[in-house]
Design a protein around this motif. Structure first.
Motif, PDB file in Angstrom:
ATOM      1  N   GLU A  91       0.831  -1.201   0.000  1.00 55.84           N
ATOM      2  CA  GLU A  91       0.000   0.000   0.000  1.00 55.84           C
ATOM      3  C   GLU A  91       0.874   1.263   0.000  1.00 55.84           C
ATOM      4  O   GLU A  91       0.395   2.368  -0.273  1.00 55.84           O
ATOM      5  CB  GLU A  91      -0.912  -0.040   1.236  1.00 55.84           C
ATOM      6  N   LEU A  92       2.147   1.086   0.327  1.00 56.96           N
ATOM      7  CA  LEU A  92       3.022   2.244   0.520  1.00 56.96           C
ATOM      8  C   LEU A  92       3.177   3.172  -0.695  1.00 56.96           C
ATOM      9  O   LEU A  92       3.245   4.393  -0.525  1.00 56.96           O
ATOM     10  CB  LEU A  92       4.394   1.800   1.050  1.00 56.96           C
ATOM     11  N   PRO A  93       3.229   2.624  -1.938  1.00 55.27           N
ATOM     12  CA  PRO A  93       3.326   3.553  -3.075  1.00 55.27           C
ATOM     13  C   PRO A  93       2.169   4.550  -3.135  1.00 55.27           C
ATOM     14  O   PRO A  93       2.337   5.661  -3.648  1.00 55.27           O
ATOM     15  CB  PRO A  93       3.284   2.617  -4.291  1.00 55.27           C
ATOM     16  N   HIS A  94       1.013   4.168  -2.585  1.00 57.57           N
ATOM     17  CA  HIS A  94      -0.150   5.062  -2.601  1.00 57.57           C
ATOM     18  C   HIS A  94      -0.135   6.041  -1.425  1.00 57.57           C
ATOM     19  O   HIS A  94      -1.004   6.910  -1.323  1.00 57.57           O
ATOM     20  CB  HIS A  94      -1.446   4.255  -2.534  1.00 57.57           C
ATOM     21  N   THR A  96       2.972   7.345  -0.275  1.00 61.57           N
ATOM     22  CA  THR A  96       4.231   8.097  -0.322  1.00 61.57           C
ATOM     23  C   THR A  96       4.337   8.886  -1.628  1.00 61.57           C
ATOM     24  O   THR A  96       5.427   9.175  -2.119  1.00 61.57           O
ATOM     25  CB  THR A  96       5.436   7.138  -0.197  1.00 61.57           C
ATOM     26  N   GLY A  97       3.182   9.206  -2.202  1.00 62.70           N
ATOM     27  CA  GLY A  97       3.155  10.089  -3.363  1.00 62.70           C
ATOM     28  C   GLY A  97       3.592   9.461  -4.666  1.00 62.70           C
ATOM     29  O   GLY A  97       3.741  10.161  -5.672  1.00 62.70           O
ATOM     30  N   LYS A  98       3.788   8.137  -4.690  1.00 56.94           N
ATOM     31  CA  LYS A  98       4.375   7.533  -5.891  1.00 56.94           C
ATOM     32  C   LYS A  98       3.346   7.088  -6.935  1.00 56.94           C
ATOM     33  O   LYS A  98       3.492   7.357  -8.108  1.00 56.94           O
ATOM     34  CB  LYS A  98       5.238   6.329  -5.485  1.00 56.94           C
ATOM     35  N   THR A  99       2.316   6.380  -6.490  1.00 53.09           N
ATOM     36  CA  THR A  99       1.413   5.745  -7.460  1.00 53.09           C
ATOM     37  C   THR A  99      -0.043   6.023  -7.111  1.00 53.09           C
ATOM     38  O   THR A  99      -0.478   5.755  -5.982  1.00 53.09           O
ATOM     39  CB  THR A  99       1.611   4.199  -7.450  1.00 53.09           C
ATOM     40  N   ALA A 100      -0.793   6.532  -8.089  1.00 53.60           N
ATOM     41  CA  ALA A 100      -2.239   6.700  -7.896  1.00 53.60           C
ATOM     42  C   ALA A 100      -2.899   5.328  -7.956  1.00 53.60           C
ATOM     43  O   ALA A 100      -2.361   4.390  -8.553  1.00 53.60           O
ATOM     44  CB  ALA A 100      -2.808   7.601  -8.984  1.00 53.60           C
ATOM     45  N   TYR A 101      -4.063   5.198  -7.347  1.00 56.85           N
ATOM     46  CA  TYR A 101      -4.837   3.971  -7.508  1.00 56.85           C
ATOM     47  C   TYR A 101      -5.358   3.890  -8.941  1.00 56.85           C
ATOM     48  O   TYR A 101      -5.543   4.908  -9.616  1.00 56.85           O
ATOM     49  CB  TYR A 101      -6.021   3.952  -6.536  1.00 56.85           C
ATOM     50  N   ALA A 102      -5.633   2.659  -9.386  1.00 57.96           N
ATOM     51  CA  ALA A 102      -6.217   2.458 -10.708  1.00 57.96           C
ATOM     52  C   ALA A 102      -7.591   3.136 -10.756  1.00 57.96           C
ATOM     53  O   ALA A 102      -8.242   3.282  -9.720  1.00 57.96           O
ATOM     54  CB  ALA A 102      -6.349   0.966 -10.979  1.00 57.96           C
ATOM     55  N   PRO A 103      -8.009   3.556 -11.935  1.00 58.06           N
ATOM     56  CA  PRO A 103      -9.308   4.247 -12.015  1.00 58.06           C
ATOM     57  C   PRO A 103     -10.455   3.346 -11.564  1.00 58.06           C
ATOM     58  O   PRO A 103     -10.436   2.149 -11.826  1.00 58.06           O
ATOM     59  CB  PRO A 103      -9.460   4.568 -13.500  1.00 58.06           C
ATOM     60  N   PRO A 104     -11.466   3.922 -10.885  1.00 61.73           N
ATOM     61  CA  PRO A 104     -12.634   3.121 -10.502  1.00 61.73           C
ATOM     62  C   PRO A 104     -13.462   2.760 -11.731  1.00 61.73           C
ATOM     63  O   PRO A 104     -13.330   3.384 -12.787  1.00 61.73           O
ATOM     64  CB  PRO A 104     -13.403   4.053  -9.578  1.00 61.73           C
ATOM     65  N   ASP A 105     -14.316   1.756 -11.562  1.00 62.16           N
ATOM     66  CA  ASP A 105     -15.198   1.324 -12.645  1.00 62.16           C
ATOM     67  C   ASP A 105     -16.631   1.725 -12.317  1.00 62.16           C
ATOM     68  O   ASP A 105     -17.297   1.070 -11.516  1.00 62.16           O
ATOM     69  CB  ASP A 105     -15.082  -0.201 -12.800  1.00 62.16           C
ATOM     70  N   PRO A 106     -17.128   2.811 -12.921  1.00 61.73           N
ATOM     71  CA  PRO A 106     -18.470   3.303 -12.561  1.00 61.73           C
ATOM     72  C   PRO A 106     -19.591   2.415 -13.088  1.00 61.73           C
ATOM     73  O   PRO A 106     -20.750   2.621 -12.747  1.00 61.73           O
ATOM     74  CB  PRO A 106     -18.513   4.677 -13.229  1.00 61.73           C
TER      75      PRO A 106
END
Ligand SMILES: [Zn+2]
Ligand SMILES: [Zn+2]
Length: 263
Positions: A91-94, A96-106
């Motif tokens: 979970e750390l990349p999310h 520590t400013g490194k990786t955004a979460y994948a886009p949600p699926d509406p």
């Protein structure tokens, strides 16, 4: 309205997502699990003052995962209290400013909460050196009776927290006690066990496995990231039905994170 789960576990709702205070009323040692929706800091501080009699800082903040509705007040509270934050290393990349979460699926789940999901923030927050990995052996910092359990699927580094002694489970979004895709269900908080919020879940195979793993613990009480805490028969029965039928009940039959091999 905060909801007492055991004498030392209190679930506090920040509009659509819960945080958990672990510590007896008036205790000097306590821990916060998750940090609510954006702008919920004042609400969480009020619950802390009501619970402990004063604004006492926790020993640590633990995270089930880093979605926006679980880290909304995190930077503010962690800085105000100057305490460490613990999360799974994946979970750390999310955090520590490194990786955004994948886009949600509406398109999955059918409700308003799902349709609005493209508007939800998914950028990584940056806690810098304040965030640390949960220890690899399953022990939970500052809570010797608890252990953490890797429950990926909703996110890669999602964890639940479990206390064997009284079988209390903090499930995060591995499953929920409300149909989180539906704004009406979220408004009324009608209790009903569901899989993880569909729009934000990116690995359904792992998510199904995580539901079964948590059911196998036979929790006596469960605080989930969304919905009211559930206990006893209602929890046991609902969670068993979900675990036995997770592909049919929780996994959407279409969508950007559903692959033919899993559907
Ligand atoms: Zn989530
Ligand atoms: Zn959530």
């Amino acid at each position: 309205m905060p909801m007492q789960v055991t004498s030392d576990v209190l679930s506090v709702r920040t509009l659509i997502a819960n945080v958990v205070l672990i510590g007896e009323p008036g205790a000097r040692d306590w821990v916060l699990v998750d940090a609510g929706i954006p702008y919920s800091g004042a609400m969480i501080l009020r619950a802390v003052r009501d619970r402990f009699g004063t604004e006492l800082r926790p020993r640590a903040i633990l995270l089930t995962h880093g979605h926006f509705d679980h880290v909304g007040a995190l930077k503010q509270l962690a800085a105000r209290w100057d305490v460490p934050v613990y999360a799974h290393e994946r979970e750390l990349p999310h955090l520590t400013g490194k990786t955004a979460y994948a886009p949600p699926d509406p398109t999955v789940g059918g409700g308003l909460m799902a349709r609005l999901s493209p508007l939800y923030p998914r950028k990584a927050i940056d806690l810098g050196a304040r965030v640390r990995c949960l220890p690899p052996g399953g022990e939970v910092p500052c809570l010797p009776d608890w252990r953490w359990i890797h429950t990926p699927g909703h996110t890669d580094g999602h964890v639940a927290f479990f206390r064997e002694r009284d079988r209390v489970l903090i499930a995060g979004d591995a499953f929920t006690n409300v149909k989180q895709e539906s704004a009406l269900a979220v408004l009324t908080q009608r209790p009903e066990i569901h899989g993880p919020p569909m729009y934000f879940t990116t690995d359904w195979g792992a998510a199904a496995h995580s539901v079964r793993r948590l059911q196998a613990l036979k929790p006596a009480a469960a605080v989930t990231g969304h919905g009211v805490p559930l206990k006893g028969e209602a929890l046991a029965r609902g969670l068993l039905v979900l675990a036995q039928n997770v592909e049919r009940m929780a996994v959407p039959d279409h969508g950007m994170y559903v692959h033919p091999a899993e559907s």
